[in-house]
Design an enzyme around this catalytic site. Structure first.
Site, PDB file in Angstrom:
ATOM      1  N   THR A   1      45.842  46.127  40.496  1.00 38.60           N
ATOM      2  CA  THR A   1      46.392  46.524  41.787  1.00 38.60           C
ATOM      3  C   THR A   1      46.081  47.977  42.099  1.00 38.60           C
ATOM      4  OG1 THR A   1      48.147  44.910  41.552  1.00 38.60           O
ATOM      5  CG2 THR A   1      48.564  46.685  43.095  1.00 38.60           C
ATOM      6  N   THR A   2      46.212  48.853  41.106  1.00 40.92           N
ATOM      7  CA  THR A   2      46.071  50.281  41.383  1.00 40.92           C
ATOM      8  C   THR A   2      44.849  50.902  40.716  1.00 40.92           C
ATOM      9  OG1 THR A   2      47.423  50.796  39.469  1.00 40.92           O
ATOM     10  CG2 THR A   2      48.581  50.582  41.566  1.00 40.92           C
TER      11      THR A   2
ATOM     12  N   LYS B   1      48.358  36.068  33.212  1.00 42.71           N
ATOM     13  CA  LYS B   1      49.033  34.889  33.785  1.00 42.71           C
ATOM     14  C   LYS B   1      48.168  34.185  34.826  1.00 42.71           C
ATOM     15  CE  LYS B   1      52.566  37.465  34.970  1.00 42.71           C
ATOM     16  NZ  LYS B   1      52.254  38.717  34.257  1.00 42.71           N
ATOM     17  N   GLY B   2      47.406  34.987  35.597  1.00 39.52           N
ATOM     18  CA  GLY B   2      46.591  34.406  36.671  1.00 39.52           C
ATOM     19  C   GLY B   2      45.645  33.352  36.149  1.00 39.52           C
TER      20      GLY B   2
ATOM     21  N   THR C   1      53.791  51.009  41.677  1.00 43.17           N
ATOM     22  CA  THR C   1      52.468  50.695  42.235  1.00 43.17           C
ATOM     23  C   THR C   1      52.320  51.284  43.642  1.00 43.17           C
ATOM     24  OG1 THR C   1      53.319  48.632  43.144  1.00 43.17           O
ATOM     25  CG2 THR C   1      52.322  48.530  40.942  1.00 43.17           C
TER      26      THR C   1
ATOM     27  N   ARG D   1      45.426  51.250  31.769  1.00 40.28           N
ATOM     28  CA  ARG D   1      46.663  50.769  31.146  1.00 40.28           C
ATOM     29  C   ARG D   1      46.840  51.399  29.768  1.00 40.28           C
ATOM     30  NH1 ARG D   1      44.990  44.720  32.751  1.00 40.28           N
ATOM     31  NH2 ARG D   1      45.576  44.817  34.940  1.00 40.28           N
TER      32      ARG D   1
ATOM     33  N   GLY E   1      48.907  41.670  40.317  1.00 38.06           N
ATOM     34  CA  GLY E   1      47.471  41.506  40.521  1.00 38.06           C
ATOM     35  C   GLY E   1      47.016  40.429  39.567  1.00 38.06           C
ATOM     36  N   HIS E   2      46.813  39.232  40.081  1.00 46.19           N
ATOM     37  CA  HIS E   2      46.456  38.108  39.213  1.00 46.19           C
ATOM     38  C   HIS E   2      44.966  37.804  39.365  1.00 46.19           C
ATOM     39  CE1 HIS E   2      50.917  36.700  39.056  1.00 46.19           C
ATOM     40  NE2 HIS E   2      50.691  37.809  38.419  1.00 46.19           N
ATOM     41  N   THR E   3      44.257  37.965  38.264  1.00 47.08           N
ATOM     42  CA  THR E   3      42.799  37.833  38.314  1.00 47.08           C
ATOM     43  C   THR E   3      42.399  36.430  37.864  1.00 47.08           C
ATOM     44  OG1 THR E   3      42.682  40.155  37.730  1.00 47.08           O
ATOM     45  CG2 THR E   3      40.649  38.895  37.495  1.00 47.08           C
TER      46      THR E   3
ATOM     47  N   ARG F   1      44.743  51.914  37.790  1.00 51.69           N
ATOM     48  CA  ARG F   1      45.164  52.880  36.761  1.00 51.69           C
ATOM     49  C   ARG F   1      44.794  52.370  35.366  1.00 51.69           C
ATOM     50  NH1 ARG F   1      51.497  53.512  37.926  1.00 51.69           N
ATOM     51  NH2 ARG F   1      51.246  51.325  38.464  1.00 51.69           N
TER      52      ARG F   1
ATOM     53  N   GLN G   1      54.588  40.123  37.093  1.00 49.75           N
ATOM     54  CA  GLN G   1      55.061  41.167  36.167  1.00 49.75           C
ATOM     55  C   GLN G   1      55.426  40.555  34.801  1.00 49.75           C
ATOM     56  OE1 GLN G   1      56.750  41.348  39.587  1.00 49.75           O
ATOM     57  NE2 GLN G   1      54.816  42.318  40.065  1.00 49.75           N
TER      58      GLN G   1
ATOM     59  N   GLY H   1      38.496  34.253  26.764  1.00 50.43           N
ATOM     60  CA  GLY H   1      37.589  34.846  27.750  1.00 50.43           C
ATOM     61  C   GLY H   1      38.140  34.599  29.135  1.00 50.43           C
TER      62      GLY H   1
ATOM     63  N   ASP I   1      50.562  41.963  33.159  1.00 52.92           N
ATOM     64  CA  ASP I   1      49.138  42.005  32.828  1.00 52.92           C
ATOM     65  C   ASP I   1      48.818  41.222  31.560  1.00 52.92           C
ATOM     66  OD1 ASP I   1      48.812  43.775  35.015  1.00 52.92           O
ATOM     67  OD2 ASP I   1      49.502  45.407  33.741  1.00 52.92           O
TER      68      ASP I   1
END
Ligand code: IMP
Length: 429
Positions: free
Chosen positions: A301-302, A16-17, A130, A306, A40-42, A304, A225, A416, A13
């Site tokens: 992804t979940t 990286k995306g 996950t 952080r 989960g890459h945003t 949750r 990851q 940003g 998190d």
């Protein structure tokens, strides 16, 4: 350089995306090499937010080849949803550039069931996975029960393999866990259906990657990851089941130790972790809430929340070493704006001992206390700034402290979520 490997420096998190999307402008090929839909890459483009779990983040750039590599574990249903997402946004063109390695392993329905069961049996020592079946899918790969993407190309092979694996899985489900067995025909039909839709994408991606390298094309491997979730090098057992470190990226893409690699570490300006396990700089006070809410620190992804805390420099230095990093990208720097002071952990105190190494011994985790360097914060919003010298002095001091401390340059700074909210200090790639 022809090959850039992107690795997360902490527990995932790190953003990286966005950075892979940004660097993809210059790339010819982007490869995911490990993990699966636990990632989960945003990526935000033209104010549209895309979250990819499997498809490389480079997919939003026309003309870039995107590969789901050998070392991945792919959930076919999840992949089809992402393909649908691209279609829904009028990006059919992207699908011509998407390829799946024949060697990638598939996530099967029993993997998710075993993921849940294992977590239950761990009781208070649960990992906080996950729930995407990642660990059990890699277990099967190593135990040679895996069903691979190539098996989708032949109905007889798929049927024979599934029958044998399912006999074994059902025996465990029924006799150990007292659960109902899984119906072979239902799973087989489901996977025949996936095969019909995914077959056009499945190919020998090793050859494609080798040819791209020989032609001196620019290739990015997008790590998922982070270093501290690596199966060997992370906070074991609170890790994922693959190798997010740079060497794992090479293996999972089918490449050897090529000598022209740029190894880029993506480091968030503060640190977060989702799931259980040690996290020495976790704040557990109002700073944590501030970082979580301002940084939108909820699992892609979940969902949750952080766990959040100050930047762990000890872990960062370890990531520099274990990934042989040549440059850093600092992300989400804007989130720190408004805090009176900013801290960075440079050592730990464990009992009487002061150390610059992350303790491998779990018995030391509870008593591991961070030692901080405290720096001035800055008040202003930096999210609209495009040039390094326009940043407040305290912001630059923070970046330059990170450089001095790690001994490698901070090449890019992200202020940003949008592609354009990126400050370039040193061209990469
Ligand atoms: P698994 O990969 O689902 O088995 O989860 C193992 C651990 O890795 C858990 O603590 C997860 O929360 C964590 N994890 C897995 N993938 C990611 C990721 O992409 N970002 C952050 N944490 C992750």
């Amino acid at each position: 350089m022809p090959l850039s490997i992107i690795s997360g420096t902490h527990w995932g998190d790190e953003g990286k995306g966005k950075i892979v999307d940004y660097l993809s402008q210059k790339a010819d090929m982007v490869i995911r090499a490990q993990g699966g839909s636990n990632a989960g890459h945003t990526v935000v483009v033209d104010k549209v937010k895309y979250v990819f779990h499997l498809i490389p983040s480079g997919i939003l750039h026309p003309g870039k080849i995107c590969i789901l590599g050998d070392g991945m574990v792919i959930d076919p249903a999840g992949l089809l949803e992402e393909i649908q997402l691209l279609q829904n946004h009028g990006r059919e063109e992207a699908l011509q550039r998407l390829f799946i390695s024949e060697k990638a392993n598939l996530v099967m329905p029993y993997h998710k069931i075993f993921d849940r069961l294992q977590e239950t049996f761990r009781q208070d020592s649960r990992i906080g996975t996950t729930g995407r079946g990642i660990g059990p899918a890699y277990e099967d790969k190593v135990a040679r029960w895996g069903i691979r993407a190539v098996d989708l190309l032949n109905q007889e092979t798929l049927s024979d393999k599934l029958s044998i694996v399912l006999n074994y899985k059902n025996a465990i489900l029924e006799k150990v866990f007292l659960q109902p067995p899984l119906p072979r025909d239902t799973i087989l039909n489901e996977y025949f259906n996936y095969a019909k839709k995914l077959s056009p994408y499945i190919t020998n991606t090793s050859i494609m990657i080798q040819e791209a390298m020989l032609a001196h094309q620019k290739v990015i491997i997008e790590g998922a990851q982070g270093t501290m979730l690596d199966l060997d090098h992370g906070t074991y057992p609170f890790v994922t089941s693959s190798h997010p470190v740079a060497a794992g990226s090479l293996l999972g893409a089918g490449l050897g130790p090529v000598n022209t690699i740029e190894s880029i570490g993506i480091c968030k300006a503060y640190t977060s972790r989702v799931g259980e396990g040690p996290f020495p700089t976790e704040c557990l006070d109002e700073t944590e809430n501030y970082l979580r809410e301002k940084g939108g620190e909820y699992g892609a992804t979940t969902g949750r929340p952080r766990r959040c805390g100050w930047l762990d420099g000890v872990v960062l230095k370890y990531a520099v070493q274990i990934n042989t990093l040549t440059a850093l990208v600092v992300t989400k720097l804007d989130v720190l704006g408004g805090l009176p002071h900013i801290k960075i952990c440079t050592q730990y105190q464990i009992g009487e001992k002061i150390t610059s190494s992350f303790p491998i011994n779990p018995a030391e985790w509870k008593s591991c206390q961070p030692i901080y360097q405290t720096m001035d914060g800055w008040e202003s919003d930096i999210s609209g700034i495009h040039h390094y010298l326009d940043l407040p002095g305290a912001t630059r001091d923070y970046i330059e402290f990170i450089e001095d401390y790690t001994g490698i340059p901070v090449a890019l700074i992200s202020v940003g979520p949008d592609r354009n909210a990126t400050i370039v200090r040193k061209e990469l790639f």
